[in-house]
Scaffold this active site. Sequence first.
Site, PDB file in Angstrom:
ATOM      1  N   ASP A 237     -13.973   1.697   6.387  1.00  0.00           N
ATOM      2  CA  ASP A 237     -14.987   1.184   6.051  1.00  0.00           C
ATOM      3  C   ASP A 237     -14.291   0.018   6.201  1.00  0.00           C
ATOM      4  O   ASP A 237     -15.341  -1.807   5.977  1.00  0.00           O
ATOM      5  CB  ASP A 237     -15.204   1.170   4.034  1.00  0.00           C
ATOM      6  CG  ASP A 237     -16.242   0.208   3.723  1.00  0.00           C
ATOM      7  OD1 ASP A 237     -17.470   0.126   4.920  1.00  0.00           O
ATOM      8  OD2 ASP A 237     -16.258  -0.587   2.442  1.00  0.00           O
TER       9      ASP A 237
ATOM     10  N   HIS B   2     -17.998  -2.662   6.117  1.00  0.00           N
ATOM     11  CA  HIS B   2     -17.545  -2.627   5.001  1.00  0.00           C
ATOM     12  C   HIS B   2     -19.005  -3.068   3.893  1.00  0.00           C
ATOM     13  O   HIS B   2     -19.567  -3.552   3.214  1.00  0.00           O
ATOM     14  CB  HIS B   2     -17.737  -4.282   4.777  1.00  0.00           C
ATOM     15  CG  HIS B   2     -16.495  -4.742   4.086  1.00  0.00           C
ATOM     16  ND1 HIS B   2     -16.057  -5.825   4.527  1.00  0.00           N
ATOM     17  CD2 HIS B   2     -16.536  -4.623   2.694  1.00  0.00           C
ATOM     18  CE1 HIS B   2     -14.866  -6.107   2.844  1.00  0.00           C
ATOM     19  NE2 HIS B   2     -15.716  -5.046   1.763  1.00  0.00           N
TER      20      HIS B   2
ATOM     21  N   GLU C 294     -13.670  -8.380  11.366  1.00  0.00           N
ATOM     22  CA  GLU C 294     -14.679  -7.619  10.669  1.00  0.00           C
ATOM     23  C   GLU C 294     -15.975  -8.564  11.346  1.00  0.00           C
ATOM     24  O   GLU C 294     -15.452  -9.672  11.695  1.00  0.00           O
ATOM     25  CB  GLU C 294     -15.107  -7.559   9.257  1.00  0.00           C
ATOM     26  CG  GLU C 294     -14.609  -6.276   9.125  1.00  0.00           C
ATOM     27  CD  GLU C 294     -14.399  -6.059   7.265  1.00  0.00           C
ATOM     28  OE1 GLU C 294     -15.722  -6.730   6.538  1.00  0.00           O
ATOM     29  OE2 GLU C 294     -14.095  -4.897   6.913  1.00  0.00           O
TER      30      GLU C 294
ATOM     31  N   ARG D  80       2.716  -2.018  -7.010  1.00  0.00           N
ATOM     32  CA  ARG D  80       4.233  -2.643  -7.713  1.00  0.00           C
ATOM     33  C   ARG D  80       4.906  -2.612  -8.578  1.00  0.00           C
ATOM     34  O   ARG D  80       6.917  -3.130  -8.262  1.00  0.00           O
ATOM     35  CB  ARG D  80       3.729  -4.403  -7.558  1.00  0.00           C
ATOM     36  CG  ARG D  80       3.655  -5.760  -6.745  1.00  0.00           C
ATOM     37  CD  ARG D  80       2.914  -6.393  -6.554  1.00  0.00           C
ATOM     38  NE  ARG D  80       1.152  -6.545  -8.107  1.00  0.00           N
ATOM     39  CZ  ARG D  80       0.717  -7.177  -8.284  1.00  0.00           C
ATOM     40  NH1 ARG D  80       1.274  -8.735  -7.437  1.00  0.00           N
ATOM     41  NH2 ARG D  80      -0.258  -7.229  -8.367  1.00  0.00           N
ATOM     42  N   SER D  81       4.120  -1.852  -9.275  1.00  0.00           N
ATOM     43  CA  SER D  81       5.314  -1.218 -10.306  1.00  0.00           C
ATOM     44  C   SER D  81       4.607   0.079 -10.858  1.00  0.00           C
ATOM     45  O   SER D  81       3.595  -0.188 -10.564  1.00  0.00           O
ATOM     46  CB  SER D  81       5.867  -2.325 -11.534  1.00  0.00           C
ATOM     47  OG  SER D  81       4.027  -3.008 -12.041  1.00  0.00           O
TER      48      SER D  81
ATOM     49  N   ARG E 125      -8.815  -3.514   2.562  1.00  0.00           N
ATOM     50  CA  ARG E 125      -9.142  -4.301   3.793  1.00  0.00           C
ATOM     51  C   ARG E 125      -8.409  -4.451   4.790  1.00  0.00           C
ATOM     52  O   ARG E 125      -7.199  -3.349   5.046  1.00  0.00           O
ATOM     53  CB  ARG E 125      -8.616  -6.160   3.181  1.00  0.00           C
ATOM     54  CG  ARG E 125      -9.146  -7.069   1.720  1.00  0.00           C
ATOM     55  CD  ARG E 125     -10.402  -7.103   2.321  1.00  0.00           C
ATOM     56  NE  ARG E 125     -11.603  -7.694   1.669  1.00  0.00           N
ATOM     57  CZ  ARG E 125     -12.383  -7.484   0.683  1.00  0.00           C
ATOM     58  NH1 ARG E 125     -13.337  -6.069   0.981  1.00  0.00           N
ATOM     59  NH2 ARG E 125     -12.848  -8.229  -0.066  1.00  0.00           N
TER      60      ARG E 125
ATOM     61  N   ILE F  52      -9.822  -0.120  -8.772  1.00  0.00           N
ATOM     62  CA  ILE F  52     -10.855   1.137  -8.300  1.00  0.00           C
ATOM     63  C   ILE F  52      -9.905   1.733  -7.856  1.00  0.00           C
ATOM     64  O   ILE F  52      -9.896   3.428  -7.737  1.00  0.00           O
ATOM     65  CB  ILE F  52     -11.472  -0.280  -7.019  1.00  0.00           C
ATOM     66  CG1 ILE F  52     -11.937  -0.791  -6.692  1.00  0.00           C
ATOM     67  CG2 ILE F  52     -11.605   0.867  -5.388  1.00  0.00           C
ATOM     68  CD1 ILE F  52     -12.405  -1.861  -6.398  1.00  0.00           C
TER      69      ILE F  52
HETATM   70  C1  DGY Z   1     -15.178  -6.948  -2.476  1.00  0.00           C
HETATM   71  O1  DGY Z   1     -16.008  -6.765  -3.139  1.00  0.00           O
HETATM   72  O2  DGY Z   1     -14.342  -7.528  -2.442  1.00  0.00           O
HETATM   73  C2  DGY Z   1     -15.446  -5.658  -1.758  1.00  0.00           C
HETATM   74  O3  DGY Z   1     -14.968  -5.730  -0.669  1.00  0.00           O
HETATM   75  C3  DGY Z   1     -17.361  -5.366  -1.666  1.00  0.00           C
HETATM   76  O4  DGY Z   1     -17.942  -6.877  -1.308  1.00  0.00           O
END
Ligand code: DGY
Length: 388
Positions: free
Chosen positions: A331, A354, A336, A250-251, A307, A230
């Site tokens: 988001d 989210h 949550e 991390r690297s 997160r 992502i």
């Molecule tokens: C995930 O796929 O981890 C996203 O947060 C949406 O659910």
Amino acid sequence: MQRLSTVHPRLFSLAAAFLTSDLPSPRSFLVSSASQERTRLTFSLSVPAAKSLWVCKKIWKSAVRGELDMGGEGKPTVVIMFPGLQYLIDHDAIESRFTILKLWEADDRMAFFKENADKIKGLVGNASIGASAEVIDALPNLEIVSMHSVGIDKVDLVKCGERGIVVTNTPDVLTDETADFALALVLATMRRVCAADRYVREGLWPLKGDYPLSHKVSGKRFGIVGLGRIGSAIAKRAEGFGCSISYYARSKKSEYAYHFYDSVLELAKNSDILVLSCALTKETTHIVNRDVLNALGPDGTLVNIARGPVVDEPELVKALVEGRLGAAGLDVFEHEPQVPKELLSMDNVVLQPHAASATWETRRVMADLVIRNLEAHFSGKPLLTPVT
Ligand code: DGY
């Protein structure tokens, strides 16, 4: 039978071959005499019958163990932990292949688990509820956790490993959606799209005149925490806005020419926009702390599509209240669906429930993948997207 052959083609063809195969000739054991003829006849008849019985017994035992679709009790029992995705619940394959239990319909969750403990072999979780140690302990026959999310922070992977429970998730299929949404949040936050929309809806434009100026996105210094699937898709999109891209991971990732920082603090110092797209782990919990927020500064924008606990939320709220951070597009949150109330009235903050991957198109392919992983597991085929 037709259904069996579709569902379990390998076992079906083995069984069929076995039942119809030529038996080892009894002739070599028998000499020709009247009584021996009788023996031969009995032998020739009883061996295929015994074989048929043996195969039937095998199929029946498999069905009872829930390995085959017998259209009833033999179906593996799978608990879906979260409501909301009707497509998943109504899915033809779910209905026909599994006995589904819906956790949210239970008044007392632990009582529900106790009652169904022996039956449950599969569990479907998502970003808000998965397989905690407590749940795993309550389910002695759990074999697979099929997550309807790419994030697996709601699964106790150590416990799953100890128990030999396999875990799958939904990578790739939500990458574009989530990366699109990260850019949408950057734009909405910096250009104050939601606040300006409210301004128009509330009829303030004719009364108070033009809405205050916002901030330009194109050409800004774009920092990304976590350059996985992502994160790199976000980087690609940000390049399209003429932004310079830096990242923390991390690297160093040799496949990308972006600037690498080995600390989030250094990345924040050198970014106008900081987008969080890392997995939540022990190492990334509160990786965005007070120092990082101060480094991003009063002209900086934080966007979190990872997160909630990646950010120290009370520190984030303080930084926004005190004007030490410019803006935030969020988001995800630490607790949550609770959102700190201080954020609700801030025009420099965009809040989302989210929802980065929450489109019909993407949630459907995620659901398909969840089901395909369950099907693969229960028919002994390789998992599509195993985590462990
Ligand atoms: C995930 O796929 O981890 C996203 O947060 C949406 O659910």
